[in-house]
Each structure stands twice: as C-alpha cells, then as structure tokens.
Design a protein around this motif. Sequence first.
Motif, PDB file in Angstrom:
ATOM      1  N   VAL A 146       0.843  -1.198   0.000  1.00 39.24           N
ATOM      2  CA  VAL A 146       0.000   0.000   0.000  1.00 39.24           C
ATOM      3  C   VAL A 146       0.874   1.243   0.000  1.00 39.24           C
ATOM      4  N   LEU A 147       0.333   2.331  -0.568  1.00 37.29           N
ATOM      5  CA  LEU A 147       0.993   3.630  -0.493  1.00 37.29           C
ATOM      6  C   LEU A 147       0.741   4.207   0.897  1.00 37.29           C
ATOM      7  N   GLY A 148       1.787   4.705   1.527  1.00 35.54           N
ATOM      8  CA  GLY A 148       1.583   5.232   2.866  1.00 35.54           C
ATOM      9  C   GLY A 148       2.769   6.004   3.398  1.00 35.54           C
ATOM     10  N   ARG A 149       2.575   6.517   4.611  1.00 38.32           N
ATOM     11  CA  ARG A 149       3.619   7.245   5.341  1.00 38.32           C
ATOM     12  C   ARG A 149       3.907   6.487   6.633  1.00 38.32           C
ATOM     13  N   LYS A 150       5.193   6.235   6.869  1.00 41.93           N
ATOM     14  CA  LYS A 150       5.584   5.472   8.048  1.00 41.93           C
ATOM     15  C   LYS A 150       5.836   6.418   9.215  1.00 41.93           C
ATOM     16  N   THR A 151       5.187   6.145  10.322  1.00 45.55           N
ATOM     17  CA  THR A 151       5.335   6.943  11.535  1.00 45.55           C
ATOM     18  C   THR A 151       5.718   6.011  12.695  1.00 45.55           C
ATOM     19  N   PRO A 152       6.162   6.576  13.813  1.00 43.55           N
ATOM     20  CA  PRO A 152       6.515   5.715  14.957  1.00 43.55           C
ATOM     21  C   PRO A 152       5.351   4.882  15.457  1.00 43.55           C
ATOM     22  N   TRP A 153       4.125   5.304  15.227  1.00 42.20           N
ATOM     23  CA  TRP A 153       2.966   4.562  15.738  1.00 42.20           C
ATOM     24  C   TRP A 153       2.249   3.740  14.669  1.00 42.20           C
ATOM     25  N   GLY A 154       2.804   3.675  13.463  1.00 40.92           N
ATOM     26  CA  GLY A 154       2.203   2.818  12.449  1.00 40.92           C
ATOM     27  C   GLY A 154       2.293   3.420  11.054  1.00 40.92           C
ATOM     28  N   ILE A 155       1.612   2.780  10.109  1.00 41.54           N
ATOM     29  CA  ILE A 155       1.598   3.206   8.714  1.00 41.54           C
ATOM     30  C   ILE A 155       0.295   3.942   8.430  1.00 41.54           C
ATOM     31  N   ILE A 156       0.401   5.146   7.904  1.00 43.08           N
ATOM     32  CA  ILE A 156      -0.777   5.898   7.457  1.00 43.08           C
ATOM     33  C   ILE A 156      -1.031   5.523   5.999  1.00 43.08           C
TER      34      ILE A 156
END
Length: 390
Positions: free
Chosen positions: A309-319
């Motif tokens: 999936v297309l997304g943004r990786k953050t410390p609390w998960g993938i958006i």
Amino acid sequence: MPSRSIAPALDHATADAATDWATEPATLDLARETKGLPETRTDAAMSELVPEPRPKPAVPMKPVSINSNLLGYIGIDTIIEQMRKKTMKTGFDFNIMVVGQSGLGKSTLVNTLFKSQVSRKASSWNREEKIPKTVEIKAIGHVIEEGGVKMKLTVIDTPGFGDQINNENCWEPIEKYINEQYEKFLKEEVNIARKKRIPDTRVHCCLYFISPTGHSLRPLDLEFMKHLSKVVNIIPVIAKADTMTLEEKSEFKQRVRKELEVNGIEFYPQKEFDEDLEDKTENDKIRQESMPFAVVGSDKEYQVNGKRVLGRKTPWGIIEVENLNHCEFALLRDFVIRTHLQDLKEVTHNIHYETYRAKRLNDNGGLPPGEGLLGTVLPPVPATPCPTAE
C-alpha cells in the motif's frame, strides 16, 4: 311576423351586392386583358390598397415522441462506442495547477494522484534549488496511458507562492498565466485557417493547498481564492492532514467551509452549474461533507497485512493513503479523475473561457484579438487589480 321575413331578405340582398362588387373588378380586368384595354387609375389604386400576401415564417416542428418499441434495430446506441474509439485514437488533454506554500507536499500529492513521477520536482528539481524571490510558473507535460486511453497531462507548479515576507499581490502572475492560456486558445480559434485540433493549454483544475493550522484560513488564502475562483476551477485541499486529530480535522473543515461562504468564495463544483437534480444531489453532498478534502500524499509503498500500500511510516504505524479511515485522498482522486474530470474540462470551456472570450471581443469591438477598430494591436486583458493582502 312580416318584419321577421323582411330582415333576412335584406341581408341576402346586401350579401349578393357585396359579392357582385367584389367580383366585378376581376371581371373587368379579364375583359380588358381580352380586349387589350389599358389599366385604369381605379384599378391601380385598388391594387395598391390590397396588400400582397406575405409568406409565413417557418416554425420549427416540435419533436414527436415515438414509441420505444421500434420495428427493428437502428443502431443509435453505437454512438457511444464510436466516441470511445475516436477518443482512444486522439487521446485528450488535462491540465492541473497546484498552488500553495512550499513544504505542503504538492509535488508528492500529484505523483500519488497519477501514480507516476509527474511533478516538477520529480522531473527536474534538485535539492540545492533555492526558493525563488517571486512567483514562477513552471509546466511539465507527460503522456499517461491506461487501458489503451492516452492522456496528455500537464502539471503547472507555482514555486515561490506565499513564501516571501511580503506576499502582496503574489497571485497576479498566476492569474496572468491563466488568462494567457485563454488568449492563446482564442487566437487559434478565430484564425481563418485554424488547426483541426487546437492545442488546449487552458488550466482545467487548480488544487489549492491549505496549511493544516487547525485555526482558520490566512488572509492570503482568502484573497487568492476570491480572485482566482472567477477564472479557474478551484478545489481546496487541506495538506498533511495526518498532523491533526480526527476531531481537529472535522472542526477545521467546517471552519474553512464557513469562512469561504462568509467571504462569498465559490469553489468547484459551483452551485449554479448543476445541470439537473441528480447532479445537484451528488454535488451538494461533496460541497457539504467532503470539501475541503483532508489529504495525505505518499509515493512510497509499505507492506500492510500482506498487501503493498501507499503510505507514510510513523513511529505509531503506517498511514495508508488510500484508506478512507486514515485520510480523504481516495475521495479526491475519485472526484478529480473518475467522476468529474470531463466536467472540469467542460466548465473551463463553457464558463470560464467563454467569459474571457466575451469580454475580450467586447473590449475589441467584436473584432478578433490583436486587431483594433483601426487595425491597432490591442494588449491582452490584464490581471484584475487586487487589494493588498495582509
């Protein structure tokens, strides 16, 4: 009793005399034509008194409804397939402009929207490039093909917008560029020997990126949309919506809609352009619930539950960009490309371009652009003067 019998007799006598009087000139004319006698003054005067019958104007016939149960197959339904084949051969143009401050993810969102590297930064940008001192207009063209359909996509970027200490009238170069494309199309259109297919460089859609402050619109946002909404289809989007909580996002969207309404700013789709009840119902839902779209852009893929999936990786998960529970990017994509792309082009041509064309020809005395009443060359319509933005 005798009086009742006399009245009808008089009426018959009067009618007979009138008939004889009416037929007498025709009999005399026939006699004169036979004997070769000249026409008298009385005949000439009577011919002047009697008007010549004028042909009645042709009245277009009203379409007659025909029973849908035809006697046989005609083939009217193949027009859709004919149009599809012709469009697939020639392709079509779509020109999208992105406007907003630097750092709001304009290039990333456009790349995500068309799932390819189509933005200016993806094509020719390097990290050492400095922020321009004035607003620049840079257009990058690409040809995208999907399912045999070719689309010539042009992405117009506006680096430098809103990035200066003094942003006074920084929208004027953008308005000037939009009007220049209308002028270019108009000159091609009024040529005697014009091209079979006029190149269309007119801006069909303008994505305006709003900073996710969570408070209110800036004066620059209001001034830009107030002036540019009259010449182009503006779609407001809240950039980097993942920086706000769900409650903050909902409240900010409502506040933006309220501010736009109070300031008399109409974004696309405009209410007065709804063609029927179906369009009105669909567009009302978009205007009242979706606008402005709170989006997140990313051209990077991640593995989520066994899927890419297309997304943004953050410390609390993938958006996930295309997950409606995370952001409204999928709504924006469907709106711009899958449901309203053709309407964006039609509104540009039938409303914005026609408004410019009528004003241009009216200012030029009805003559083609470039020629004045005495053959003098007239300049294009200048950008609308704007008040100073705070």
